[in-house]
Design an enzyme around this catalytic site. Structure first.
Site, PDB file in Angstrom:
ATOM      1  N   CYS A  83       1.218  -1.334   0.222  1.00 49.34           N
ATOM      2  CA  CYS A  83      -0.235  -0.542  -0.529  1.00 49.34           C
ATOM      3  C   CYS A  83       0.676   0.979  -0.062  1.00 49.34           C
ATOM      4  O   CYS A  83       1.742   1.107   0.798  1.00 49.34           O
ATOM      5  CB  CYS A  83      -0.784  -0.071   1.368  1.00 49.34           C
ATOM      6  N   HIS A  92      -8.921  -3.327  -3.486  1.00 50.08           N
ATOM      7  CA  HIS A  92      -7.708  -2.640  -2.900  1.00 50.08           C
ATOM      8  C   HIS A  92      -8.646  -1.704  -2.368  1.00 50.08           C
ATOM      9  O   HIS A  92      -8.269  -0.421  -1.349  1.00 50.08           O
ATOM     10  CB  HIS A  92      -6.495  -2.842  -2.929  1.00 50.08           C
ATOM     11  N   GLU A  93      -8.381  -0.707  -3.466  1.00 48.94           N
ATOM     12  CA  GLU A  93      -9.038   0.977  -3.930  1.00 48.94           C
ATOM     13  C   GLU A  93     -10.417   1.474  -3.589  1.00 48.94           C
ATOM     14  O   GLU A  93     -10.788   2.164  -2.915  1.00 48.94           O
ATOM     15  CB  GLU A  93      -8.550   0.799  -5.186  1.00 48.94           C
ATOM     16  N   HIS A 106     -10.404   1.460   0.031  1.00 44.55           N
ATOM     17  CA  HIS A 106      -9.314   2.511   1.100  1.00 44.55           C
ATOM     18  C   HIS A 106     -10.615   3.879   0.692  1.00 44.55           C
ATOM     19  O   HIS A 106     -10.826   4.731   1.628  1.00 44.55           O
ATOM     20  CB  HIS A 106      -9.225   3.540  -0.407  1.00 44.55           C
TER      21      HIS A 106
END
Length: 188
Positions: free
Chosen positions: A108, A150-151, A154
């Protein structure tokens, strides 16, 4: 003196672990009304990826979410590996996920000194909002599903460490490199 990877990312404008914005859900865009703002933020994300890509190669693809640049809005950009076009995610929401998962190392940009073994679904279906306000549904598989997921995490205020199995901790990047394992960057 060598600069730590996390310091290098900080110097490139990436918000680092511990900043409150990384733990907060990002605010969705009202599209098409906020089209200009969505385009501006997307351009900023592409510029950040360009800066980062000049310093660090990402053979497995990479992504960055607006909160990682200090902007609390629901926008992220994913650059798949190879010559595939970038994926722009505005107001993304995972609507389906496969039961089949795998576990891979992820990195990350917001804490680049470690890598973590993260289980994720092998396939996800994502709804995003186009600049016109239309809803677009796309299925992603394997490595691309991992990058996109993953994004989206976020944008939901989650870091990959929240997805790691209990008792499994991130490992220092130096130890990871010695393992010879493949991994995905963030922001994957």
């Amino acid at each position: 003196m060598d600069v730590r990877p996390s310091q290098q990312m900080r110097d490139l404008g990436v918000v680092q672990h511990g900043a409150g914005i990384l733990a907060e859900p990002a605010r969705a865009f009202d599209l098409p009304a906020e089209r200009d703002q969505a385009e501006r933020i997307t351009d900023e994300l592409f510029a950040a990826m360009e800066r980062i890509g000049q310093v660090h190669p990402f053979a497995k693809g990479m992504g960055i979410a607006a909160p990682q640049t200090g902007i609390g809005r629901a926008a992220a950009v994913v650059q798949p590996p190879g010559d595939a076009p970038a994926i722009i995610l505005l107001n993304p929401r995972i609507t389906a996920r496969s039961d089949e998962t795998d576990e891979q190392y992820e990195g990350c940009l917001s804490f680049f000194d470690v890598r973590g073994l993260v289980p994720r679904p092998l396939k996800i279906t994502v709804e995003t909002t186009a600049l016109t306000g239309d809803t677009v549904t796309t299925a992603y598989e394997r490595g691309l599903a991992r990058l996109v997921h993953h994004e989206i995490d976020h944008l939901d205020g989650l870091l990959y460490t929240a997805r790691m199995r209990t008792g499994v901790a991130p490992i220092p990047v130096e130890e990871y490199r010695q393992s010879g394992r493949d991994w995905v960057y963030d922001g994957a």
